[in-house]
Design a protein around this motif. Structure first.
Motif, PDB file in Angstrom:
ATOM      1  N   CYS A   1      36.018  16.068   6.700  1.00 26.49           N
ATOM      2  CA  CYS A   1      36.739  15.265   7.498  1.00 26.49           C
ATOM      3  C   CYS A   1      35.830  14.263   8.100  1.00 26.49           C
ATOM      4  O   CYS A   1      35.164  13.353   7.364  1.00 26.49           O
ATOM      5  N   LYS A   2      35.751  14.211   9.330  1.00 24.75           N
ATOM      6  CA  LYS A   2      34.845  13.024  10.111  1.00 24.75           C
ATOM      7  C   LYS A   2      33.461  12.981   9.572  1.00 24.75           C
ATOM      8  O   LYS A   2      33.117  11.772   9.371  1.00 24.75           O
ATOM      9  N   PRO A   3      32.791  13.987   9.599  1.00 29.19           N
ATOM     10  CA  PRO A   3      31.372  13.873   8.915  1.00 29.19           C
ATOM     11  C   PRO A   3      31.523  13.059   7.367  1.00 29.19           C
ATOM     12  O   PRO A   3      30.615  12.229   7.361  1.00 29.19           O
ATOM     13  N   THR A   4      32.182  13.778   6.724  1.00 29.19           N
ATOM     14  CA  THR A   4      32.357  13.158   5.295  1.00 29.19           C
ATOM     15  C   THR A   4      32.899  11.595   5.285  1.00 29.19           C
ATOM     16  O   THR A   4      32.269  10.686   4.877  1.00 29.19           O
ATOM     17  N   SER A   5      33.864  11.073   6.431  1.00 29.02           N
ATOM     18  CA  SER A   5      34.272   9.792   6.505  1.00 29.02           C
ATOM     19  C   SER A   5      33.006   8.925   6.920  1.00 29.02           C
ATOM     20  O   SER A   5      32.802   7.966   6.522  1.00 29.02           O
ATOM     21  N   ASP A   6      32.371   9.455   8.063  1.00 30.78           N
ATOM     22  CA  ASP A   6      31.270   8.644   8.334  1.00 30.78           C
ATOM     23  C   ASP A   6      30.000   8.587   7.325  1.00 30.78           C
ATOM     24  O   ASP A   6      29.518   7.555   7.150  1.00 30.78           O
ATOM     25  N   TYR A   7      29.882   9.766   6.643  1.00 33.35           N
ATOM     26  CA  TYR A   7      28.753   9.146   5.598  1.00 33.35           C
ATOM     27  C   TYR A   7      29.544   8.435   4.464  1.00 33.35           C
ATOM     28  O   TYR A   7      28.592   7.486   3.968  1.00 33.35           O
ATOM     29  N   LEU A   8      30.562   8.651   4.096  1.00 29.84           N
ATOM     30  CA  LEU A   8      31.080   7.351   3.165  1.00 29.84           C
ATOM     31  C   LEU A   8      31.019   6.054   3.617  1.00 29.84           C
ATOM     32  O   LEU A   8      30.768   5.173   2.776  1.00 29.84           O
ATOM     33  N   ASN A   9      31.304   5.805   5.258  1.00 24.67           N
ATOM     34  CA  ASN A   9      31.200   4.668   5.509  1.00 24.67           C
ATOM     35  C   ASN A   9      29.828   4.315   5.496  1.00 24.67           C
ATOM     36  O   ASN A   9      29.308   3.124   5.324  1.00 24.67           O
ATOM     37  N   LYS A  10      28.957   4.909   5.753  1.00 28.74           N
ATOM     38  CA  LYS A  10      27.584   4.581   5.871  1.00 28.74           C
ATOM     39  C   LYS A  10      26.986   4.086   4.309  1.00 28.74           C
ATOM     40  O   LYS A  10      26.336   3.313   4.121  1.00 28.74           O
ATOM     41  N   ILE A  11      27.435   4.864   3.305  1.00 30.78           N
ATOM     42  CA  ILE A  11      27.157   4.588   1.826  1.00 30.78           C
ATOM     43  C   ILE A  11      27.657   3.289   1.514  1.00 30.78           C
ATOM     44  O   ILE A  11      27.072   2.417   0.784  1.00 30.78           O
ATOM     45  N   LEU A  12      28.983   3.227   1.861  1.00 29.80           N
ATOM     46  CA  LEU A  12      29.653   2.005   1.427  1.00 29.80           C
ATOM     47  C   LEU A  12      28.965   0.648   2.048  1.00 29.80           C
ATOM     48  O   LEU A  12      29.041  -0.200   1.419  1.00 29.80           O
ATOM     49  N   ASN A  13      28.804   0.720   3.394  1.00 27.62           N
ATOM     50  CA  ASN A  13      27.977  -0.441   4.112  1.00 27.62           C
ATOM     51  C   ASN A  13      26.727  -0.792   3.282  1.00 27.62           C
ATOM     52  O   ASN A  13      26.725  -2.025   2.924  1.00 27.62           O
ATOM     53  N   TYR A  14      26.087   0.242   2.858  1.00 26.69           N
ATOM     54  CA  TYR A  14      24.904  -0.026   2.199  1.00 26.69           C
ATOM     55  C   TYR A  14      25.086  -0.877   0.612  1.00 26.69           C
ATOM     56  O   TYR A  14      24.599  -1.575   0.315  1.00 26.69           O
ATOM     57  N   ILE A  15      26.164  -0.052   0.071  1.00 28.67           N
ATOM     58  CA  ILE A  15      26.324  -0.550  -1.405  1.00 28.67           C
ATOM     59  C   ILE A  15      27.075  -2.005  -1.399  1.00 28.67           C
ATOM     60  O   ILE A  15      26.600  -2.689  -2.003  1.00 28.67           O
ATOM     61  N   VAL A  16      27.758  -2.051  -0.246  1.00 27.15           N
ATOM     62  CA  VAL A  16      28.589  -3.364  -0.299  1.00 27.15           C
ATOM     63  C   VAL A  16      27.405  -4.546   0.086  1.00 27.15           C
ATOM     64  O   VAL A  16      27.803  -5.673  -0.174  1.00 27.15           O
ATOM     65  N   PHE A  17      26.641  -4.137   0.889  1.00 29.03           N
ATOM     66  CA  PHE A  17      25.818  -5.147   1.284  1.00 29.03           C
ATOM     67  C   PHE A  17      24.927  -5.803  -0.055  1.00 29.03           C
ATOM     68  O   PHE A  17      24.665  -6.736  -0.216  1.00 29.03           O
ATOM     69  N   ILE A  18      24.716  -4.372  -0.587  1.00 27.89           N
ATOM     70  CA  ILE A  18      23.810  -5.017  -1.924  1.00 27.89           C
ATOM     71  C   ILE A  18      24.670  -5.900  -3.045  1.00 27.89           C
ATOM     72  O   ILE A  18      24.360  -6.742  -3.583  1.00 27.89           O
ATOM     73  N   GLY A  19      26.031  -5.311  -2.947  1.00 31.33           N
ATOM     74  CA  GLY A  19      27.050  -6.174  -3.908  1.00 31.33           C
ATOM     75  C   GLY A  19      27.019  -7.471  -3.370  1.00 31.33           C
ATOM     76  O   GLY A  19      27.315  -8.543  -4.031  1.00 31.33           O
ATOM     77  N   ALA A  20      27.238  -7.757  -1.925  1.00 32.76           N
ATOM     78  CA  ALA A  20      27.469  -9.037  -1.440  1.00 32.76           C
ATOM     79  C   ALA A  20      26.135 -10.164  -1.816  1.00 32.76           C
ATOM     80  O   ALA A  20      26.316 -11.069  -2.309  1.00 32.76           O
ATOM     81  N   ILE A  21      25.011  -9.187  -1.699  1.00 34.22           N
ATOM     82  CA  ILE A  21      23.811 -10.179  -2.164  1.00 34.22           C
ATOM     83  C   ILE A  21      23.854 -10.644  -3.250  1.00 34.22           C
ATOM     84  O   ILE A  21      23.557 -11.625  -3.724  1.00 34.22           O
ATOM     85  N   GLY A  22      24.072  -9.577  -4.257  1.00 33.51           N
ATOM     86  CA  GLY A  22      24.462  -9.941  -5.708  1.00 33.51           C
ATOM     87  C   GLY A  22      25.293 -11.191  -6.085  1.00 33.51           C
ATOM     88  O   GLY A  22      25.033 -11.937  -6.789  1.00 33.51           O
ATOM     89  N   LEU A  23      26.540 -10.937  -5.337  1.00 29.27           N
ATOM     90  CA  LEU A  23      27.511 -12.104  -5.664  1.00 29.27           C
ATOM     91  C   LEU A  23      26.845 -13.408  -4.944  1.00 29.27           C
ATOM     92  O   LEU A  23      27.087 -14.237  -5.686  1.00 29.27           O
ATOM     93  N   ILE A  24      26.183 -13.388  -3.770  1.00 33.24           N
ATOM     94  CA  ILE A  24      25.754 -14.772  -3.426  1.00 33.24           C
ATOM     95  C   ILE A  24      24.547 -15.372  -4.391  1.00 33.24           C
ATOM     96  O   ILE A  24      24.456 -16.463  -4.725  1.00 33.24           O
ATOM     97  N   ILE A  25      23.777 -14.374  -4.826  1.00 32.23           N
ATOM     98  CA  ILE A  25      22.729 -14.743  -5.673  1.00 32.23           C
ATOM     99  C   ILE A  25      23.330 -15.610  -7.042  1.00 32.23           C
ATOM    100  O   ILE A  25      22.888 -16.751  -7.150  1.00 32.23           O
ATOM    101  N   VAL A  26      24.489 -14.938  -7.489  1.00 31.36           N
ATOM    102  CA  VAL A  26      25.234 -15.415  -8.764  1.00 31.36           C
ATOM    103  C   VAL A  26      26.092 -16.739  -8.416  1.00 31.36           C
ATOM    104  O   VAL A  26      25.828 -17.640  -9.008  1.00 31.36           O
ATOM    105  N   SER A  27      26.639 -16.567  -7.316  1.00 31.10           N
ATOM    106  CA  SER A  27      27.444 -17.922  -6.785  1.00 31.10           C
ATOM    107  C   SER A  27      26.364 -19.232  -6.504  1.00 31.10           C
ATOM    108  O   SER A  27      26.704 -20.249  -6.920  1.00 31.10           O
ATOM    109  N   VAL A  28      25.178 -18.708  -6.048  1.00 31.71           N
ATOM    110  CA  VAL A  28      24.265 -19.786  -5.711  1.00 31.71           C
ATOM    111  C   VAL A  28      23.832 -20.637  -6.758  1.00 31.71           C
ATOM    112  O   VAL A  28      23.518 -21.812  -6.975  1.00 31.71           O
ATOM    113  N   ILE A  29      23.406 -19.641  -7.958  1.00 29.28           N
ATOM    114  CA  ILE A  29      22.777 -19.990  -9.006  1.00 29.28           C
ATOM    115  C   ILE A  29      23.960 -20.928  -9.728  1.00 29.28           C
ATOM    116  O   ILE A  29      23.735 -21.837 -10.466  1.00 29.28           O
TER     117      ILE A  29
END
Length: 170
Positions: free
Chosen positions: A142-170
């Motif tokens: 429940c709540k701890p799993t949701s919090d853990y998934l949120n933390k992992i998602l924020n980290y992964i989405v940050f990396i994905g956004a950086i990748g998108l920025i690099i690709v779009s700027v190039i």
């Protein structure tokens, strides 16, 4: 001549490889399912992985960001006497100016997080896992799993956004 062509081809291959890595990259979270009775037999628990894509939003965030930046220019096409202020604003929003590029990067971040929050709901995933007898090893349901998934998602989405920025700027 030939050296320039070779350098451009090498850069294209590196950019293409980077795009493929960002697009196909995923984080696999281990999920354990508890054993349960099925009829008169005991079904043993199984172990599986839950994949979370690094680039969940795809290119949608880039499309939204560029559309929002170009919207004033599109409006300006219908206005006959724009004025100096309107023209200056549309020029600054052009990505050749640093402020336009910074706004573009911020919009890509925003739309990447926004789209991911619509597509992936950690609370719903945690509840579905609990209903099906699943859990992430070391994380309570429940709540701890949701919090853990949120933390992992924020980290992964940050990396994905950086990748998108690099690709779009190039």
């Amino acid at each position: 001549g030939a050296a320039k062509v070779a350098a451009i081809l090498l850069i294209l291959i590196v950019v293409l490889a980077f795009i493929v890595c960002v697009n196909t990259g995923e984080r696999r979270l281990p999920v354990q399912y508890s054993s349960k009775m099925v009829g008169r037999k005991q079904a043993s628990g199984r172990s599986t992985n839950m994949p979370i894509k690094v680039n969940t939003s795809g290119v949608i965030s880039i499309i939204f960001a560029i559309s929002l930046l170009q919207f004033p220019q599109q409006i300006g096409m219908f206005i006959p006497n724009k004025g100096a202020t309107f023209t200056k604003v549309t020029d600054v929003l052009n990505m050749t100016y640093p402020i336009g590029a910074i706004i573009y990067i911020i919009l890509i971040f925003f739309f990447t997080y926004f789209y991911t929050s619509i597509v992936i709901n950690p609370n719903e995933i945690a509840m579905n896992m609990k209903k099906n007898g699943g859990f992430i090893p070391g994380i309570r349901p429940c709540k701890p799993t949701s919090d853990y998934l949120n933390k992992i998602l924020n980290y992964i989405v940050f990396i994905g956004a950086i990748g998108l920025i690099i690709v779009s700027v190039i």
